[in-house]
Every structure is written in structure tokens, then in C-alpha cells.
Enzyme design. Sequence first.
Site, short mmCIF file in Angstrom:
data_model
loop_
_atom_site.label_atom_id
_atom_site.label_comp_id
_atom_site.label_asym_id
_atom_site.label_seq_id
_atom_site.Cartn_x
_atom_site.Cartn_y
_atom_site.Cartn_z
N ASN A 7 -70.22 -30.56 -75.02
CA ASN A 7 -71.35 -30.81 -74.14
C ASN A 7 -72.61 -30.49 -74.94
O ASN A 7 -72.88 -29.32 -75.24
CB ASN A 7 -71.27 -29.97 -72.87
CG ASN A 7 -72.46 -30.22 -71.94
OD1 ASN A 7 -73.59 -30.28 -72.36
ND2 ASN A 7 -72.17 -30.33 -70.65
N ASN A 9 -75.77 -30.90 -74.10
CA ASN A 9 -76.96 -30.53 -73.33
C ASN A 9 -78.20 -31.16 -73.96
O ASN A 9 -79.20 -30.51 -74.22
CB ASN A 9 -77.11 -29.01 -73.25
CG ASN A 9 -78.13 -28.58 -72.20
OD1 ASN A 9 -78.56 -29.39 -71.39
ND2 ASN A 9 -78.52 -27.32 -72.22
N GLU A 35 -73.25 -34.94 -71.47
CA GLU A 35 -74.64 -34.58 -71.23
C GLU A 35 -75.53 -34.99 -72.41
O GLU A 35 -76.24 -34.17 -72.99
CB GLU A 35 -74.77 -33.09 -70.90
CG GLU A 35 -75.83 -32.84 -69.85
CD GLU A 35 -75.90 -31.41 -69.34
OE1 GLU A 35 -76.86 -31.13 -68.63
OE2 GLU A 35 -75.01 -30.58 -69.66
N TYR A 109 -67.54 -35.84 -67.63
CA TYR A 109 -68.53 -34.82 -67.29
C TYR A 109 -68.47 -34.61 -65.78
O TYR A 109 -69.08 -35.36 -65.03
CB TYR A 109 -69.92 -35.22 -67.77
CG TYR A 109 -71.00 -34.21 -67.47
CD1 TYR A 109 -70.75 -32.84 -67.53
CD2 TYR A 109 -72.29 -34.62 -67.15
CE1 TYR A 109 -71.75 -31.92 -67.26
CE2 TYR A 109 -73.29 -33.70 -66.89
CZ TYR A 109 -73.02 -32.35 -66.94
OH TYR A 109 -74.01 -31.44 -66.66
N ASP A 149 -66.54 -31.46 -70.15
CA ASP A 149 -67.04 -30.32 -69.39
C ASP A 149 -66.61 -30.53 -67.95
O ASP A 149 -67.15 -31.39 -67.25
CB ASP A 149 -68.56 -30.26 -69.53
CG ASP A 149 -69.19 -29.17 -68.69
OD1 ASP A 149 -68.45 -28.41 -68.03
OD2 ASP A 149 -70.43 -29.08 -68.67
N ASN A 151 -66.70 -28.05 -65.68
CA ASN A 151 -67.50 -27.15 -64.85
C ASN A 151 -66.66 -26.30 -63.90
O ASN A 151 -67.11 -25.95 -62.81
CB ASN A 151 -68.55 -27.96 -64.06
CG ASN A 151 -69.85 -28.09 -64.83
OD1 ASN A 151 -70.41 -27.10 -65.30
ND2 ASN A 151 -70.32 -29.32 -65.00
N ASP A 246 -75.89 -24.82 -75.16
CA ASP A 246 -75.34 -23.68 -74.42
C ASP A 246 -73.82 -23.75 -74.35
O ASP A 246 -73.18 -22.81 -73.89
CB ASP A 246 -75.95 -23.57 -73.02
CG ASP A 246 -75.90 -24.86 -72.21
OD1 ASP A 246 -75.57 -25.92 -72.79
OD2 ASP A 246 -76.20 -24.81 -71.01
N HIS A 247 -73.24 -24.86 -74.80
CA HIS A 247 -71.79 -25.02 -74.93
C HIS A 247 -71.40 -24.95 -76.41
O HIS A 247 -72.24 -25.12 -77.29
CB HIS A 247 -71.32 -26.37 -74.38
CG HIS A 247 -71.47 -26.52 -72.91
ND1 HIS A 247 -70.40 -26.50 -72.04
CD2 HIS A 247 -72.57 -26.72 -72.14
CE1 HIS A 247 -70.83 -26.68 -70.80
NE2 HIS A 247 -72.15 -26.82 -70.84
#
EC number: 3.1.11.2
Length: 256
Positions: A7, A9, A35, A109, A149, A151, A246-247
Site C-alpha cells: 500500500n 499511500n 492506494e 484494497y 490491504d 484493513n 505508512d505501510h
Amino acid sequence: MRIISFNANGIRSAASKGFFEWLATQDADVVCLQETKAQEHQLADALFRPLGYSVYFRDASTKKGYSGVAIYTRRAPDEVRTAMGWTDFDEEGRYIEARFGNLSVVSFYIPSGSSGDERQAFKFKVMDWLTPQLQQWRDSGRDYVLCGDWNIVHTRNDIKNWSSNQKNSGCLPAERAWLDLLFGGQGWVDSFRALKPDAVEYTWWSNRGQARANNVGWRIDYQIVTPSLRERLQSCSIYTEQRFSDHAPYLVDYRA
């Protein structure tokens, strides 16, 4: 065969932090991104199209700079699919599938529900809608690698603060029960747990506070495979030496 799921981001943000330079050293056969947060016409620069790879995007059409998935592959696929048949899901740019003979590699995602009740309700709707779709894939006789991802954490070892997150999106009992259904009832295989049954490693850390520095993380990025691929799982790793988003990238090597 090496497959990487990541991911980003924001693919442009990850690129500025050295993601594609790192990728060039990894000898990956397929790379699944989530993302991307860009439209394809914004990614014409050679940086986003590394030598030796074909790239396929599925951008969000509902909102620019939002969501989006991509697949980079060394071998040209026989077919690429970018829609599963539900407009609300498809138009957010959350699915792309590359087919190579009997193998399908998917970049998924799954929505986050952390922004509020409306998105959590949509997340549950997506989960309910995907359940029979995934069962159909599982029963199709094709080999599937579902990257992405998702989540959702699955077990206590997948999140640093288990108890305090029981009421938070991504660790809700109903979400984890859905993974129980996929891994138990439907027979899908969590590649990481198949290879590292007791490991405590994470793929995402909040940008708040010192979460990454203190390794207060969540494992929400997966490569979920059909049982037919269980014996081909060779090794896996989560790359944390550099920070591209952040991943962290999740790598799996498969035996031929």
C-alpha cells in the site's frame, strides 16, 4: 516466483521516498500496489514504468487522488480484469486482476471504516458482497493470490494493542470473524501465518505519535492464496528498513 504487495499511500509519494529504486533490487515477478492516489495520465513518467515491467492501473473514478490499485508484472498477462460487477466498489478503484494461465494475481484494497459509521457500514457491505465471490473463486479450480490491504487484523499476534482496539475499525470482532470464515470455512490460506505461525510482525503503523518507532503496528496487508498454492509457499518477509509509506511492502516467494 516473487510477488510483492504494498500500500503506497500515494504512488508519487512512495516514489519520492525511493520505492522504485528499492523495487529494482528485488527481482519481483509481480507487484501489487494499493492506494495509488493518482490517475493513470499523471503517471506517464518513466519512473512509474520501470524497465522490464508492464503496468496496469485501476484508478478511482468517484474521486480523483483517492484509492486506486495497480499491478506491475514482468510477464505479460493473458487477461487483465478491473471490475467485479458492483459499481460502488469498482468505481472506487479497489480491484485489479492479472491472469496468467491458471494463475490469477489480484490487487485488492478493502475499504477502511475508521473515518466514521458510514464508511464502516460500506466496509461491512463489501465484506458481505465479497463472501460468495471469494467462495466462487476458491471453488473455480484456478490458483489465486489475493494481495492487498484488507484493513483487518486477524489474531492477537497481528496487532500490538489487542485489547484497546476491540471497538476500533480493523479489529472489530465481526471483521475478524469474517477472516475466520475465509481462512476456516472457505479454506483460503494466509501466506504469512502458513510460513510464520507464531511471528509477531506488522505491515502498518499510524502516523500519530511514535507508532512506527515504537513498533505499535497492525498486520493488515496480506497475500491470501488458494489451498492449491500452500505447498508452493517458500518464504515471506515484511520490508521495514526503509519507509516508503505508512505501510511496509510484504514479499512472498513461491516455488515453481
